[in-house]
Design a protein around this motif. Sequence first.
Motif, PDB file in Angstrom:
ATOM      1  N   PHE A  80       0.493  -1.310   0.038  1.00  0.00           N
ATOM      2  CA  PHE A  80      -0.085  -0.007  -0.001  1.00  0.00           C
ATOM      3  C   PHE A  80       0.806   0.961   0.250  1.00  0.00           C
ATOM      4  O   PHE A  80       0.205   2.339   0.279  1.00  0.00           O
ATOM      5  CB  PHE A  80      -0.644   0.161   1.189  1.00  0.00           C
ATOM      6  N   VAL A  81       2.435   0.871   0.174  1.00  0.00           N
ATOM      7  CA  VAL A  81       2.839   2.248   0.252  1.00  0.00           C
ATOM      8  C   VAL A  81       3.718   1.954  -1.483  1.00  0.00           C
ATOM      9  O   VAL A  81       4.115   3.098  -1.819  1.00  0.00           O
ATOM     10  CB  VAL A  81       3.833   2.760   1.424  1.00  0.00           C
ATOM     11  N   CYS A  82       4.605   0.877  -0.870  1.00  0.00           N
ATOM     12  CA  CYS A  82       5.863   1.013  -2.413  1.00  0.00           C
ATOM     13  C   CYS A  82       5.088   0.805  -3.437  1.00  0.00           C
ATOM     14  O   CYS A  82       5.800   1.703  -3.819  1.00  0.00           O
ATOM     15  CB  CYS A  82       7.285   0.193  -0.837  1.00  0.00           C
ATOM     16  N   ALA A  83       4.403   0.078  -3.808  1.00  0.00           N
ATOM     17  CA  ALA A  83       4.025  -0.254  -4.968  1.00  0.00           C
ATOM     18  C   ALA A  83       3.132   1.076  -4.988  1.00  0.00           C
ATOM     19  O   ALA A  83       4.034   0.930  -6.129  1.00  0.00           O
ATOM     20  CB  ALA A  83       3.138  -1.654  -4.827  1.00  0.00           C
ATOM     21  N   PRO A  84       2.397   1.491  -5.103  1.00  0.00           N
ATOM     22  CA  PRO A  84       1.683   2.714  -5.082  1.00  0.00           C
ATOM     23  C   PRO A  84       2.967   3.723  -5.806  1.00  0.00           C
ATOM     24  O   PRO A  84       2.790   4.781  -6.791  1.00  0.00           O
ATOM     25  CB  PRO A  84       0.661   3.091  -4.433  1.00  0.00           C
ATOM     26  N   LEU A  85       3.768   4.054  -4.611  1.00  0.00           N
ATOM     27  CA  LEU A  85       4.513   5.060  -4.947  1.00  0.00           C
ATOM     28  C   LEU A  85       5.349   5.086  -6.219  1.00  0.00           C
ATOM     29  O   LEU A  85       6.132   6.060  -7.223  1.00  0.00           O
ATOM     30  CB  LEU A  85       5.339   5.743  -3.996  1.00  0.00           C
ATOM     31  N   LEU A  86       5.838   3.622  -6.239  1.00  0.00           N
ATOM     32  CA  LEU A  86       6.695   3.174  -7.178  1.00  0.00           C
ATOM     33  C   LEU A  86       6.271   3.456  -8.652  1.00  0.00           C
ATOM     34  O   LEU A  86       7.273   4.166  -9.401  1.00  0.00           O
ATOM     35  CB  LEU A  86       7.886   1.846  -6.939  1.00  0.00           C
ATOM     36  N   MET A  87       4.842   2.651  -8.742  1.00  0.00           N
ATOM     37  CA  MET A  87       4.482   3.200  -9.750  1.00  0.00           C
ATOM     38  C   MET A  87       4.716   5.003 -10.216  1.00  0.00           C
ATOM     39  O   MET A  87       4.423   5.118 -11.443  1.00  0.00           O
ATOM     40  CB  MET A  87       3.533   2.578 -10.011  1.00  0.00           C
ATOM     41  N   LEU A  96      -3.197   1.873  -9.080  1.00  0.00           N
ATOM     42  CA  LEU A  96      -4.928   0.911  -8.274  1.00  0.00           C
ATOM     43  C   LEU A  96      -4.080  -0.195  -7.795  1.00  0.00           C
ATOM     44  O   LEU A  96      -4.514  -0.817  -7.565  1.00  0.00           O
ATOM     45  CB  LEU A  96      -5.792   1.660  -8.505  1.00  0.00           C
ATOM     46  N   GLN A  97      -3.761  -1.008  -9.522  1.00  0.00           N
ATOM     47  CA  GLN A  97      -3.630  -2.218  -9.788  1.00  0.00           C
ATOM     48  C   GLN A  97      -2.314  -2.691  -9.288  1.00  0.00           C
ATOM     49  O   GLN A  97      -2.291  -3.517  -7.807  1.00  0.00           O
ATOM     50  CB  GLN A  97      -3.283  -2.767 -10.603  1.00  0.00           C
ATOM     51  N   ALA A  98      -1.254  -1.803  -8.700  1.00  0.00           N
ATOM     52  CA  ALA A  98      -0.431  -1.704  -8.384  1.00  0.00           C
ATOM     53  C   ALA A  98      -0.364  -2.240  -6.774  1.00  0.00           C
ATOM     54  O   ALA A  98       0.235  -2.866  -5.846  1.00  0.00           O
ATOM     55  CB  ALA A  98       1.153  -0.607  -7.947  1.00  0.00           C
ATOM     56  N   ALA A  99      -1.348  -1.272  -5.991  1.00  0.00           N
ATOM     57  CA  ALA A  99      -2.003  -1.507  -4.710  1.00  0.00           C
ATOM     58  C   ALA A  99      -2.918  -2.066  -4.105  1.00  0.00           C
ATOM     59  O   ALA A  99      -2.956  -2.566  -2.750  1.00  0.00           O
ATOM     60  CB  ALA A  99      -1.697   0.485  -4.381  1.00  0.00           C
ATOM     61  N   MET A 100      -3.202  -2.920  -5.290  1.00  0.00           N
ATOM     62  CA  MET A 100      -4.022  -3.983  -4.728  1.00  0.00           C
ATOM     63  C   MET A 100      -3.510  -5.016  -3.291  1.00  0.00           C
ATOM     64  O   MET A 100      -2.424  -5.289  -3.328  1.00  0.00           O
ATOM     65  CB  MET A 100      -3.976  -4.801  -5.634  1.00  0.00           C
TER      66      MET A 100
END
Length: 312
Positions: A237-244, A263-267
């Motif tokens: 919920f933090v690393c994945a969406p921020l990286l994307m 949004l898909q990255a933060a699922m």
Amino acid sequence: MAVFVESIAGVLIILGLICVGYFLASWFDEKQTKLLARLVTQISLPCYMVDTIMQKFDAHSLIRIIPDLGYPVLSMVILLGVALVLVRVCRISQNKRGLFVSMFFNSNTVFVGLPINQALFGDKSIPYVLIYYMANTTLFWTWGTYFIQRDANLRQQFSITNTLKKIFSPPLLGFMLGVVLVLTDVSLPSFISKDLMYLGNLTVPLSMIFIGISVKQAGLNHLTFQRENLLVIIGRFVCAPLLMMLLLHNVMMPTLMKQVFVLQAAMPVMTNAPVVAKLYGADSDYAAIMVTETTLLSLIVVPILMFLVQGL
């Protein structure tokens, strides 16, 4: 403010369907729950893929967006590297390391990602959801599965044949069939198109009911926030969406595609993780708890992310 309210409304739609599954969980035993998952993944979702691609794409638009598949792949490869570092630095338990890595870099792009994006953005988001799905499912059934097997001390050998069977699953085959039909400009008879549409329409409600049943069966009283759990939550919920967001910051692509990718990255954690863990003798209870925790937390995270992605 209007965007935030809209995102809340979209999440409430999903929450309502999850609640139906939660309260109907007593109707389903483990075998029936697996049957429900198979109905979605092997029947309704492949039909949904074919119908959606044929309705939403033409050959030109399809060829134009396929190269953007590289951004989800790059994002997940970087997250994989971060997870491997965290395993060492944070001294993750030996019997949880593979699961930790897999859950850190893979997301639930279908059972949760698909209906959430559809609720928030409508059917026009589905092509971008499917692009992300292709990258996610390929990496999960290769690297993700490999790391989960390592938790079981390789009692099961990594099989290229079995991995290929998992990668080329019915949903991905449905996606590929839809792509071929669009690129070759083939039109299906109307009665087949209607059948595909009706079966495909089962995907979202059945997926959410399945999540609700899984949450109930995992048991809310087993939820804990130990170090391994919190690190996975931060990864999802933090690393994945921020990286994307960083990867897409100066990229020329449709705004909607950027929003869907973030949004898909933060699922949440993939629902397949506990199943694979059980199959190979890894800690399936840990995986099931993480699916439950991240699925519930996503209902809080999604409205916040929906607000943030407006600036992309």
